[in-house]
Design an enzyme around this catalytic site. Sequence first.
Site, PDB file in Angstrom:
ATOM      1  N   ASN A 171       0.861  -1.179   0.000  1.00 36.18           N
ATOM      2  CA  ASN A 171       0.000   0.000   0.000  1.00 36.18           C
ATOM      3  C   ASN A 171       0.899   1.231   0.000  1.00 36.18           C
ATOM      4  OD1 ASN A 171      -1.561   2.220   0.752  1.00 36.18           O
ATOM      5  ND2 ASN A 171      -2.809   1.076   2.209  1.00 36.18           N
ATOM      6  N   PRO A 172       1.158   1.841  -1.152  1.00 35.05           N
ATOM      7  CA  PRO A 172       2.112   2.966  -1.221  1.00 35.05           C
ATOM      8  C   PRO A 172       1.752   4.147  -0.311  1.00 35.05           C
ATOM      9  CG  PRO A 172       1.631   2.156  -3.410  1.00 35.05           C
ATOM     10  CD  PRO A 172       0.682   1.460  -2.479  1.00 35.05           C
ATOM     11  N   GLN A 182       3.666   5.454   7.099  1.00 37.30           N
ATOM     12  CA  GLN A 182       4.463   4.784   8.125  1.00 37.30           C
ATOM     13  C   GLN A 182       5.847   5.423   8.232  1.00 37.30           C
ATOM     14  OE1 GLN A 182       4.069   1.754  10.247  1.00 37.30           O
ATOM     15  NE2 GLN A 182       2.077   2.743  10.057  1.00 37.30           N
ATOM     16  N   GLY A 219       7.415   1.327   9.600  1.00 39.35           N
ATOM     17  CA  GLY A 219       7.409   2.440  10.552  1.00 39.35           C
ATOM     18  C   GLY A 219       8.490   2.366  11.596  1.00 39.35           C
ATOM     19  N   GLU A 220       8.771   1.173  12.091  1.00 41.24           N
ATOM     20  CA  GLU A 220       9.760   1.029  13.149  1.00 41.24           C
ATOM     21  C   GLU A 220      11.153   1.419  12.677  1.00 41.24           C
ATOM     22  OE1 GLU A 220       7.654  -1.273  12.114  1.00 41.24           O
ATOM     23  OE2 GLU A 220       6.298  -1.543  13.805  1.00 41.24           O
TER      24      GLU A 220
END
Length: 144
Positions: free
Chosen positions: A26-27, A33, A96-97
């Site tokens: 999902n771009p 994120q 995201g991390e």
Amino acid sequence: LSVDRETGEIKLHDVMLVADVGTVINPLGHRGQLDGGFAFGIGYALTEEIVMEDGRLVNASFADYKIPCQRDMPPFRVIELPPTGGQGPYGAKAAGESAQSAIAPAIANAVSAACGLRLKTLPLTAERIFDGLDQLTRAPERPR
């Protein structure tokens, strides 16, 4: 980044994140994120601090707890490595991390490179940098 030696203020001029996230499913969500993780990392590194006195929370509202907003964000570029496949669906990896975990160490290292000060307490506030620079100038020179 640059450090104002008279005030201790840090100014981020440009940031580049290299992301290894595998296949992007999902771009729009993917970029969210990375951007969100980056903003979280900036807050952790520079502004967000829970202040306790005598076991009580002092900054009990967001009025006393500085969360970065869009105005606090420096120019931010992302370079994505070619997908090599991950353990997620279609070869996806976490996004995201990775954006948040490297921000504080990178900024601390850049501060050290800019002014010679190695701080080991977050956030890297102007007050801490100013005090650290003051201590550096007062410290007797050590033999090498």
